[in-house]
Motif scaffolding. Structure first.
Motif, PDB file in Angstrom:
ATOM      1  N   GLY A  37       0.811  -1.204   0.000  1.00 18.26           N
ATOM      2  CA  GLY A  37       0.000   0.000   0.000  1.00 18.26           C
ATOM      3  C   GLY A  37       0.849   1.259   0.000  1.00 18.26           C
ATOM      4  N   PRO A  38       0.234   2.398   0.292  1.00 16.50           N
ATOM      5  CA  PRO A  38       0.935   3.682   0.156  1.00 16.50           C
ATOM      6  C   PRO A  38       1.880   3.976   1.309  1.00 16.50           C
ATOM      7  N   THR A  39       2.894   4.776   1.000  1.00 17.97           N
ATOM      8  CA  THR A  39       3.702   5.413   2.031  1.00 17.97           C
ATOM      9  C   THR A  39       3.095   6.788   2.259  1.00 17.97           C
ATOM     10  N   VAL A  40       2.563   7.012   3.435  1.00 19.59           N
ATOM     11  CA  VAL A  40       1.687   8.165   3.652  1.00 19.59           C
ATOM     12  C   VAL A  40       2.471   9.405   4.100  1.00 19.59           C
ATOM     13  N   TYR A  41       3.223   9.970   3.156  1.00 16.36           N
ATOM     14  CA  TYR A  41       3.902  11.237   3.428  1.00 16.36           C
ATOM     15  C   TYR A  41       3.551  12.278   2.372  1.00 16.36           C
ATOM     16  N   GLY A  42       2.557  11.977   1.532  1.00 17.95           N
ATOM     17  CA  GLY A  42       2.126  12.921   0.506  1.00 17.95           C
ATOM     18  C   GLY A  42       0.817  12.460  -0.100  1.00 17.95           C
ATOM     19  N   ASP A  43       0.218  13.317  -0.923  1.00 22.32           N
ATOM     20  CA  ASP A  43      -1.058  12.987  -1.541  1.00 22.32           C
ATOM     21  C   ASP A  43      -0.892  11.926  -2.627  1.00 22.32           C
ATOM     22  N   ALA A  44      -1.919  11.092  -2.807  1.00 20.35           N
ATOM     23  CA  ALA A  44      -1.900  10.042  -3.813  1.00 20.35           C
ATOM     24  C   ALA A  44      -1.935  10.646  -5.216  1.00 20.35           C
ATOM     25  N   HIS A  45      -1.203  10.013  -6.138  1.00 23.28           N
ATOM     26  CA  HIS A  45      -1.205  10.468  -7.527  1.00 23.28           C
ATOM     27  C   HIS A  45      -1.715   9.351  -8.440  1.00 23.28           C
ATOM     28  N   LEU A  46      -1.584   9.560  -9.748  1.00 21.20           N
ATOM     29  CA  LEU A  46      -2.158   8.630 -10.713  1.00 21.20           C
ATOM     30  C   LEU A  46      -1.528   7.245 -10.614  1.00 21.20           C
ATOM     31  N   GLY A  47      -0.228   7.186 -10.289  1.00 17.91           N
ATOM     32  CA  GLY A  47       0.436   5.893 -10.111  1.00 17.91           C
ATOM     33  C   GLY A  47      -0.169   5.101  -8.972  1.00 17.91           C
ATOM     34  N   HIS A  48      -0.475   5.787  -7.871  1.00 22.64           N
ATOM     35  CA  HIS A  48      -1.148   5.111  -6.751  1.00 22.64           C
ATOM     36  C   HIS A  48      -2.518   4.600  -7.177  1.00 22.64           C
ATOM     37  N   ALA A  49      -3.214   5.405  -7.978  1.00 24.30           N
ATOM     38  CA  ALA A  49      -4.539   5.004  -8.440  1.00 24.30           C
ATOM     39  C   ALA A  49      -4.461   3.748  -9.295  1.00 24.30           C
ATOM     40  N   ARG A  50      -3.425   3.655 -10.140  1.00 26.28           N
ATOM     41  CA  ARG A  50      -3.334   2.471 -11.002  1.00 26.28           C
ATOM     42  C   ARG A  50      -3.144   1.202 -10.170  1.00 26.28           C
ATOM     43  N   ALA A  51      -2.268   1.239  -9.190  1.00 23.23           N
ATOM     44  CA  ALA A  51      -2.071   0.061  -8.342  1.00 23.23           C
ATOM     45  C   ALA A  51      -3.359  -0.296  -7.602  1.00 23.23           C
ATOM     46  N   ALA A  52      -4.001   0.700  -7.018  1.00 20.55           N
ATOM     47  CA  ALA A  52      -5.215   0.448  -6.240  1.00 20.55           C
ATOM     48  C   ALA A  52      -6.323  -0.136  -7.115  1.00 20.55           C
ATOM     49  N   ILE A  53      -6.510   0.415  -8.321  1.00 22.04           N
ATOM     50  CA  ILE A  53      -7.582  -0.042  -9.210  1.00 22.04           C
ATOM     51  C   ILE A  53      -7.262  -1.425  -9.773  1.00 22.04           C
ATOM     52  N   THR A  54      -5.994  -1.686 -10.068  1.00 23.13           N
ATOM     53  CA  THR A  54      -5.602  -3.014 -10.559  1.00 23.13           C
ATOM     54  C   THR A  54      -5.974  -4.098  -9.561  1.00 23.13           C
ATOM     55  N   PHE A  55      -5.593  -3.911  -8.313  1.00 19.75           N
ATOM     56  CA  PHE A  55      -5.830  -4.959  -7.323  1.00 19.75           C
ATOM     57  C   PHE A  55      -7.267  -4.946  -6.802  1.00 19.75           C
ATOM     58  N   ASP A  56      -7.925  -3.819  -6.918  1.00 19.02           N
ATOM     59  CA  ASP A  56      -9.351  -3.785  -6.624  1.00 19.02           C
ATOM     60  C   ASP A  56     -10.115  -4.636  -7.635  1.00 19.02           C
ATOM     61  N   THR A  57      -9.734  -4.550  -8.906  1.00 23.62           N
ATOM     62  CA  THR A  57     -10.384  -5.346  -9.948  1.00 23.62           C
ATOM     63  C   THR A  57     -10.136  -6.831  -9.715  1.00 23.62           C
ATOM     64  N   LEU A  58      -8.901  -7.181  -9.354  1.00 24.14           N
ATOM     65  CA  LEU A  58      -8.589  -8.576  -9.050  1.00 24.14           C
ATOM     66  C   LEU A  58      -9.378  -9.067  -7.832  1.00 24.14           C
ATOM     67  N   PHE A  59      -9.444  -8.237  -6.809  1.00 26.99           N
ATOM     68  CA  PHE A  59     -10.201  -8.542  -5.593  1.00 26.99           C
ATOM     69  C   PHE A  59     -11.663  -8.808  -5.932  1.00 26.99           C
ATOM     70  N   ARG A  60     -12.254  -7.937  -6.744  1.00 26.78           N
ATOM     71  CA  ARG A  60     -13.649  -8.091  -7.144  1.00 26.78           C
ATOM     72  C   ARG A  60     -13.858  -9.389  -7.928  1.00 26.78           C
ATOM     73  N   TYR A  61     -12.923  -9.683  -8.845  1.00 28.57           N
ATOM     74  CA  TYR A  61     -13.116 -10.851  -9.698  1.00 28.57           C
ATOM     75  C   TYR A  61     -12.963 -12.154  -8.914  1.00 28.57           C
ATOM     76  N   LEU A  62     -11.961 -12.214  -8.053  1.00 26.82           N
ATOM     77  CA  LEU A  62     -11.783 -13.417  -7.232  1.00 26.82           C
ATOM     78  C   LEU A  62     -13.005 -13.670  -6.355  1.00 26.82           C
ATOM     79  N   GLN A  63     -13.548 -12.611  -5.772  1.00 21.32           N
ATOM     80  CA  GLN A  63     -14.759 -12.764  -4.970  1.00 21.32           C
ATOM     81  C   GLN A  63     -15.932 -13.225  -5.827  1.00 21.32           C
ATOM     82  N   HIS A  64     -16.048 -12.664  -7.028  1.00 23.58           N
ATOM     83  CA  HIS A  64     -17.124 -13.080  -7.923  1.00 23.58           C
ATOM     84  C   HIS A  64     -17.009 -14.554  -8.287  1.00 23.58           C
ATOM     85  N   LEU A  65     -15.781 -15.053  -8.441  1.00 23.12           N
ATOM     86  CA  LEU A  65     -15.581 -16.457  -8.776  1.00 23.12           C
ATOM     87  C   LEU A  65     -15.899 -17.389  -7.613  1.00 23.12           C
TER      88      LEU A  65
END
Length: 491
Positions: free
Chosen positions: A32-60
């Motif tokens: 996860g993030p190192t919380v010493y600054g605001d999240a940027h687009l790179g943080h969003a890509r990691a979060a959305i990638t694994f959120d999608t995987l999380f959703r799909y595994l649960q759906h399966l």
């Protein structure tokens, strides 16, 4: 070692299918993030990638324990071993307590994730809350003979470990090449080798964040927290470990070495890494001073932006590229994603107004099966999106009265969009269309004009009807008269 996650076994580039260690249960750890600054687009890509995987595994049907850590200690400037702790530096500059900095940016991160419709993890442990566990983990590595104490600090002995186990097997790097290319840094005289990394650092007198240990008053090294918390919450062996590609080396390579040294075996079965976001071919990040925070995307306040973009546009932009491919940012690319998302959103709205025919005039492909195949093909969200666009052609043609769809066809298409567009891709239409008072007023005003135009047509007042249609068209609206009524969208 397998460093690709797959949910299938059909393609030659995949080494083995996804099989959880514990039947029906999946353990997933993501840096996860190192919380010493605001999240940027790179943080969003990691979060959305694994959120999608999380959703799909649960759906399966898997029961997923998703652990996403918070780094709030031990992440130093320059490299993983030297310099000032980034959170401590931020606290000093802003005259705050370190944990005050952590909480402030963590609150902002959570707010950004909520806007992006990223589901919260099952567990979100903090490195600072697991100091005792990290000390015990270091003891196991010392007992195994793969670490040494030096001036109150403890270092992992990479060359000694490499004699028994291959160091660099995840990244494919050779230890001799790494030694020859390693630059000299202050404090390296404490190490036996420049490749050795800190498990525990003795704190300097001015260092704010420190804890007692058998070796010194100090703090744990950055790499240690994930090995420790992964074992604590997922066991000595778990299924998936993920993060950004920039973490593959040295962070994840060091994690592998730590777990093998402490436990005698690998902890992780599958590694998955999302690729980077670039601007004009250069990585987006704080070190390059070219990053755009998520809040700046949402309010448009950045020199590279001429206007704001909604969280769902950001999410859709990221999902339009495969997670392992480089994604180059430009405002033009965001605008293209915005238009594409609007087309799918309009289609989804039309889907709710379709009236079934007794008999279909066309045969609709099995888009649901095709979308599943794409997700099973290394989570290929761009292909899923392409299938949604293909399915949209049938929906839009039926809405315009050009083809007829059966009740079964409409139900299948509804299920396709509900499952993949809304649930698995995580497109939150209520966030786009309902949360904003301005958006509600905007839609209400256009709907009112549509109602006035409808009444004018009923009274054969063609002048008023044409005037409303032409004026709205000049403003950028697309007005369509269909057998089910009038539809409007933004061109």
């Amino acid at each position: 070692m397998d460093n690709n996650l797959s949910l299938y076994n059909s393609l030659s580039r995949i080494k083995q299918p996804f099989v959880p260690i514990h039947k029906g249960h999946v353990g997933m750890y993501v840096c996860g993030p190192t919380v010493y600054g605001d999240a940027h687009l790179g943080h969003a890509r990691a979060a959305i990638t694994f959120d999608t995987l999380f959703r799909y595994l649960q759906h399966l049907g898997y029961k997923v324990r998703y652990v996403r850590n918070i780094t709030d200690v031990g992440h130093l400037e320059h490299d993983a071993d030297e310099g000032e702790d980034k959170i401590q530096k931020k606290a000093r500059l802003e005259q705050l307590e370190p944990m005050e900095v952590v909480q402030m940016y963590l609150n902002r991160y959570h707010d950004d994730m909520k806007k992006l419709n990223v589901l919260p993890p099952s567990i979100e442990p903090h490195a600072s809350g697991h100091i005792i566990e990290q000390i015990e983990y270091i003891k196991k590595i010392l007992d195994a003979g793969y670490a040494y104490e030096s001036n109150g600090s403890v270092y992992f002995d990479v060359p000694k470990y490499n004699q028994d186990h291959p160091y660099g097997k995840l990244s494919g790097r050779n230890i001799e090449d790494m030694i020859s290319s390693t630059r000299e840094l202050d404090g390296q005289d404490e190490k036996h080798s420049p490749l050795d990394f800190a498990l525990w650092k003795k704190a300097s007198p001015e260092h704010i964040m420190h804890w007692p240990s058998p070796w010194s008053e100090g703090f744990p090294g950055w790499h240690l927290e994930c090995s420790t918390m992964g074992e604590k919450y997922l066991g000595e062996s778990f299924d998936i470990h993920g993060g950004g590609l920039d973490l593959l080396f040295p962070h994840h390579e060091c994690e592998i070495a730590q777990s093998v040294a402490a436990q005698g075996h690998d902890a992780v079965k599958y590694w998955i890494h999302n690729n980077m976001i670039t601007i004009s071919g250069k990585k987006m990040g704080k070190s390059y001073n070219n990053f755009i925070t998520l809040e700046q995307f949402f309010n448009g306040d950045h020199p590279l932006l001429t206007r704001a973009f909604s969280p769902m546009v950001i999410r859709f932009f990221i999902l339009q590229a495969h997670y392992r491919s480089t994604l180059d940012f430009s405002e033009e690319a965001l605008e293209a994603s915005e238009k594409a998302l609007q087309r799918l959103t309009d289609t989804y709205r039309r889907l709710g107004t379709l009236l079934p025919a007794e008999k279909a005039s066309v045969e609709v492909p099995e888009y649901l099966s095709l979308a599943y195949e794409a997700m099973d093909d290394d989570m290929n969200t761009p292909i899923v999106i392409s299938h949604l666009f293909d399915a949209s052609k049938f929906i839009n043609s039926a809405s315009a009265g050009e083809i007829k769809l059966s009740k079964e066809d409409i139900a299948k298409l509804r299920h396709l969009f509900d499952l993949f567009f809304i649930n698995l891709l995580g497109i939150n239409l209520s966030s786009e269309n309902e949360n904003s008072k301005a958006s509600k007023a905007y839609e209400g005003a256009v709907d009112l004009l549509m109602e006035i135009r409808k009444n004018a047509k009923a009274q054969k007042d063609w002048a008023t009807s044409d005037l409303i249609r032409n004026k709205l068209s000049d403003l950028g609206f697309d007005i369509k008269d269909t057998k089910n009524g009038v539809e409007w969208s933004v061109k």
